[in-house]
Design a protein around this motif. Structure first.
Motif, PDB file in Angstrom:
ATOM      1  N   UNK A 353     -16.553  36.571 -14.594  1.00 29.60           N
ATOM      2  CA  UNK A 353     -17.593  36.713 -15.827  1.00 29.60           C
ATOM      3  C   UNK A 353     -16.723  37.906 -16.756  1.00 29.60           C
ATOM      4  N   UNK A 354     -15.935  38.750 -15.918  1.00 27.83           N
ATOM      5  CA  UNK A 354     -15.254  39.514 -16.957  1.00 27.83           C
ATOM      6  C   UNK A 354     -14.088  39.022 -17.635  1.00 27.83           C
ATOM      7  N   UNK A 355     -13.548  37.811 -16.963  1.00 29.97           N
ATOM      8  CA  UNK A 355     -12.611  37.113 -17.849  1.00 29.97           C
ATOM      9  C   UNK A 355     -13.243  36.607 -19.050  1.00 29.97           C
ATOM     10  N   UNK A 356     -14.543  35.852 -19.013  1.00 30.85           N
ATOM     11  CA  UNK A 356     -15.244  35.567 -19.731  1.00 30.85           C
ATOM     12  C   UNK A 356     -15.439  36.375 -21.034  1.00 30.85           C
ATOM     13  N   UNK A 357     -16.144  37.574 -20.728  1.00 32.42           N
ATOM     14  CA  UNK A 357     -16.278  38.717 -21.617  1.00 32.42           C
ATOM     15  C   UNK A 357     -14.977  39.181 -22.241  1.00 32.42           C
ATOM     16  N   UNK A 358     -14.062  39.392 -21.697  1.00 27.66           N
ATOM     17  CA  UNK A 358     -12.840  39.995 -22.092  1.00 27.66           C
ATOM     18  C   UNK A 358     -12.366  38.770 -23.286  1.00 27.66           C
ATOM     19  N   UNK A 359     -12.584  37.647 -22.953  1.00 25.25           N
ATOM     20  CA  UNK A 359     -12.151  36.518 -24.049  1.00 25.25           C
ATOM     21  C   UNK A 359     -12.901  36.548 -25.128  1.00 25.25           C
ATOM     22  N   UNK A 360     -14.109  36.422 -24.950  1.00 23.69           N
ATOM     23  CA  UNK A 360     -15.131  36.679 -26.256  1.00 23.69           C
ATOM     24  C   UNK A 360     -14.956  37.722 -27.077  1.00 23.69           C
ATOM     25  N   UNK A 361     -14.776  38.841 -26.387  1.00 28.44           N
ATOM     26  CA  UNK A 361     -14.817  40.056 -27.213  1.00 28.44           C
ATOM     27  C   UNK A 361     -13.335  40.124 -27.992  1.00 28.44           C
ATOM     28  N   UNK A 411     -15.572  23.326 -34.592  1.00 29.25           N
ATOM     29  CA  UNK A 411     -16.887  23.793 -33.546  1.00 29.25           C
ATOM     30  C   UNK A 411     -16.821  22.756 -32.387  1.00 29.25           C
ATOM     31  N   UNK A 412     -16.521  21.382 -32.935  1.00 26.95           N
ATOM     32  CA  UNK A 412     -16.891  20.313 -31.971  1.00 26.95           C
ATOM     33  C   UNK A 412     -15.502  20.278 -30.678  1.00 26.95           C
ATOM     34  N   UNK A 413     -14.500  21.031 -31.035  1.00 24.72           N
ATOM     35  CA  UNK A 413     -13.350  20.951 -30.398  1.00 24.72           C
ATOM     36  C   UNK A 413     -13.149  22.197 -29.611  1.00 24.72           C
ATOM     37  N   UNK A 414     -13.728  23.260 -29.757  1.00 25.74           N
ATOM     38  CA  UNK A 414     -13.302  24.590 -29.691  1.00 25.74           C
ATOM     39  C   UNK A 414     -13.342  24.809 -28.127  1.00 25.74           C
ATOM     40  N   UNK A 415     -14.266  24.183 -27.211  1.00 32.50           N
ATOM     41  CA  UNK A 415     -14.146  24.345 -25.809  1.00 32.50           C
ATOM     42  C   UNK A 415     -13.147  23.398 -25.155  1.00 32.50           C
ATOM     43  N   UNK A 416     -12.524  22.455 -26.057  1.00 30.05           N
ATOM     44  CA  UNK A 416     -11.357  21.410 -25.237  1.00 30.05           C
ATOM     45  C   UNK A 416     -10.292  22.278 -24.929  1.00 30.05           C
ATOM     46  N   UNK A 417      -9.697  21.896 -23.615  1.00 30.95           N
ATOM     47  CA  UNK A 417      -8.621  22.488 -23.129  1.00 30.95           C
ATOM     48  C   UNK A 417      -7.314  22.471 -24.226  1.00 30.95           C
ATOM     49  N   UNK A 418      -6.490  23.514 -24.321  1.00 31.89           N
ATOM     50  CA  UNK A 418      -5.384  23.541 -25.172  1.00 31.89           C
ATOM     51  C   UNK A 418      -5.539  23.419 -26.653  1.00 31.89           C
ATOM     52  N   UNK A 419      -6.780  23.336 -27.082  1.00 32.08           N
ATOM     53  CA  UNK A 419      -7.044  23.530 -28.508  1.00 32.08           C
ATOM     54  C   UNK A 419      -7.147  25.021 -29.119  1.00 32.08           C
ATOM     55  N   UNK A 429      -4.925  28.075 -26.126  1.00 34.31           N
ATOM     56  CA  UNK A 429      -5.829  27.092 -26.134  1.00 34.31           C
ATOM     57  C   UNK A 429      -6.745  26.812 -24.959  1.00 34.31           C
ATOM     58  N   UNK A 430      -6.567  27.818 -24.028  1.00 32.11           N
ATOM     59  CA  UNK A 430      -7.177  27.702 -22.555  1.00 32.11           C
ATOM     60  C   UNK A 430      -8.204  28.764 -22.388  1.00 32.11           C
ATOM     61  N   UNK A 431      -8.500  29.809 -23.283  1.00 35.72           N
ATOM     62  CA  UNK A 431      -9.186  30.850 -23.015  1.00 35.72           C
ATOM     63  C   UNK A 431     -10.776  30.478 -23.050  1.00 35.72           C
ATOM     64  N   UNK A 432     -11.261  30.065 -24.197  1.00 31.18           N
ATOM     65  CA  UNK A 432     -12.501  29.140 -24.405  1.00 31.18           C
ATOM     66  C   UNK A 432     -12.759  28.017 -23.496  1.00 31.18           C
ATOM     67  N   UNK A 433     -11.850  27.519 -23.164  1.00 31.49           N
ATOM     68  CA  UNK A 433     -12.081  26.440 -22.219  1.00 31.49           C
ATOM     69  C   UNK A 433     -12.060  27.022 -20.821  1.00 31.49           C
ATOM     70  N   UNK A 434     -11.405  27.826 -20.373  1.00 25.55           N
ATOM     71  CA  UNK A 434     -11.842  28.448 -19.029  1.00 25.55           C
ATOM     72  C   UNK A 434     -13.057  29.123 -19.123  1.00 25.55           C
ATOM     73  N   UNK A 435     -13.278  29.896 -20.033  1.00 21.45           N
ATOM     74  CA  UNK A 435     -14.819  30.489 -20.164  1.00 21.45           C
ATOM     75  C   UNK A 435     -15.871  29.503 -20.000  1.00 21.45           C
TER      76      UNK A 435
END
Length: 465
Positions: A353-361, A411-419, A429-435
């Motif tokens: 969860x800390x990785x998710x928060x750090x990525x979003x912030x 927005x439709x692709x934002x959670x896709x890997x490597x985008x 392109x992996x931050x939001x995908x991993x989150x």
């Protein structure tokens, strides 16, 4: 032979010569009927020369002034036909043709021989011989019709067999062609499979490297934030330590005086105690920052534990801001929190969860930084707001910014890997995908985005309680 049947060469019985040449017609009909040219070509060439036998017998009859050799030509012709049928004995119509011709030709030869050798006997039984020859003729016609039907039936059967053979040949050719195509296609598929397997191995290796790169980039941002954040408590520790040393020196000086000021000593001890308390507080603050960094860099154990989400949000919001500030000293932004104190502890995996928060912030600060660089509206102040709520026994974390915003197609692709929308070299392109994977699959929660281009974005994380 000394009887009236003998003829002179110049008065030879023309009927006998004509009769002998009928055998040529019979031989020709047999060749045509049995298709000897294709069935038995070598013997057919002998039958073609049967006219030589006819001419030879005519010449012989002329030379000896007797018709007897012309009688024997029927037997020669019958023998030739019999041998022909024997060569193709498996042909039913050939056997029937022999049955049709043999009686007629045999009786023709015998009757002519008897007429020549025993003319009185032949004349006395002329009706009998005519009856026999007539019967043989009808026999010939009847069995010839039967043979002709058998031939037609055999031709039909042969045609059907030839057609079947042709079909089998075509099918076999098609089969071989298909087997070749299948083998060729199988080899091609096998080659493609091997190439895909190799590509998959390379892709997995690249993916692992990129994930590690994303983690290292995240760790780098965290480290930069920590270096800035930890500096404050360390400064406080150093300052209060120096002041405490001075207070101790004053206390020691006061104690060696002949007339000690107890009130001053008490005041010095009080100040010293307060300094030590502040040193302890800021030391704990530095320790918690280092602990957070270690938790973030440590490989996730997958074990959930009760965690204070509010503390995580406060901690990583500051670290993300200072991490970006470490890269761009000119960047400044407003950030604030609106945390629900009733949220309590939530069961989750802190490192993930800390990785998710750090990525979003980090993304939120990056968005407002980009809008500021693009020249935002007059009076624009980059702002990031983080809030937490307890809704239906679920923890809801909202990260809002007034940055560049996200287009609908993105927005439709934002959670896709490597985008990624970041320039080359600034994002994997992996931050939001991993989150997204951590929230949805690791914690059975949801991660949603609301955004308008030019107004900002809002990421909403929902975690089961």
């Amino acid at each position: 032979m000394g009887h009236t049947a003998k003829l002179k060469p110049d008065s030879m019985n023309q009927d006998e010569i004509f009769s002998s040449f009928i055998t040529l017609a019979i031989i020709w009909q047999v060749r045509r009927f049995l298709d000897t040219r294709n069935r038995i070509p070598q013997w057919d060439r002998m039958l073609q020369r049967f006219w030589i036998v006819n001419v030879s017998f005519v010449i012989l009859s002329t030379a000896i002034d007797e018709d007897f050799p012309l009688r024997l030509i029927w037997l020669f012709a019958l023998a030739a036909i019999t041998y022909t049928v024997w060569l193709i004995k498996d042909n039913q119509s050939a056997r029937t043709l022999l049955i049709a011709l043999a009686p007629f030709m045999f009786f023709m030869a015998i009757s002519k021989i008897i007429q020549d050798v025993f003319p009185h006997f032949a004349k006395a039984h002329d009706d009998f011989f005519e009856s026999i020859n007539g019967f043989a003729l009808f026999w010939l016609i009847g069995f010839f019709i039967v043979a002709n039907r058998q031939k037609k039936a055999q031709v039909k059967i042969d045609e059907e067999r030839a057609l079947e053979a042709e079909q089998r040949r075509v099918i076999e050719a098609k089969k071989q062609e298909l087997e070749y195509l299948v083998a060729e296609r199988t080899a091609e598929i096998t080659r493609q499979k091997e190439e895909l397997e190799l590509a998959l191995v390379e892709l997995k290796s690249t993916q692992t490297q990129l994930i590690q790169s994303e983690k290292m980039a995240s760790l780098g941002e965290l480290t930069a934030g920590i270096a800035h954040e930890i500096q404050n408590p360390l400064n406080f520790v150093n300052n209060f330590s120096e002041v405490s040393i001075e207070l101790i020196d004053e206390l020691v000086d006061e104690q060696v005086k002949p007339h000690r000021d107890t009130e001053l000593e008490a005041e010095l001890l009080t100040d010293l105690k307060q300094n030590l308390q502040k040193i302890n507080y800021h030391g704990g603050r530095a320790s918690s920052i280092v602990k957070g960094m270690l938790q973030h860099s440590r490989t996730s154990t997958g074990q959930r534990e009760p965690t204070d989400i509010n503390s995580l949000c406060e901690e990583y919001l500051r670290l993300a801001y200072h991490g970006l500030r470490a890269k761009d000293k000119s960047f400044n932004a407003l950030f604030s929190t609106d945390l629900d104190s009733s949220l309590g502890l939530v069961s989750l995996i802190p490192q993930d969860i800390s990785r998710v928060l750090l990525n979003l912030f980090t993304n939120a600060f990056y968005a407002v930084q980009q809008r500021q660089k693009q020249g935002g509206p007059l009076g624009y102040h980059p702002t990031v707001i983080v809030s937490t709520r307890c809704v239906n026994k679920e923890a809801v974390i909202t990260v809002a910014d007034n940055g560049t915003g996200i287009a609908d197609d993105v927005k439709q692709k934002i959670f896709q890997p490597f985008f990624t929308t970041k320039p080359t070299g600034e994002g994997t392109g992996l931050g939001l995908s991993l989150a997204y994977e951590i929230i949805t699959k690791g914690h059975n929660g949801t991660l949603e985005v609301e955004s308008k281009v030019g107004e900002g974005s809002k990421f909403i994380v929902t975690l089961p309680g």
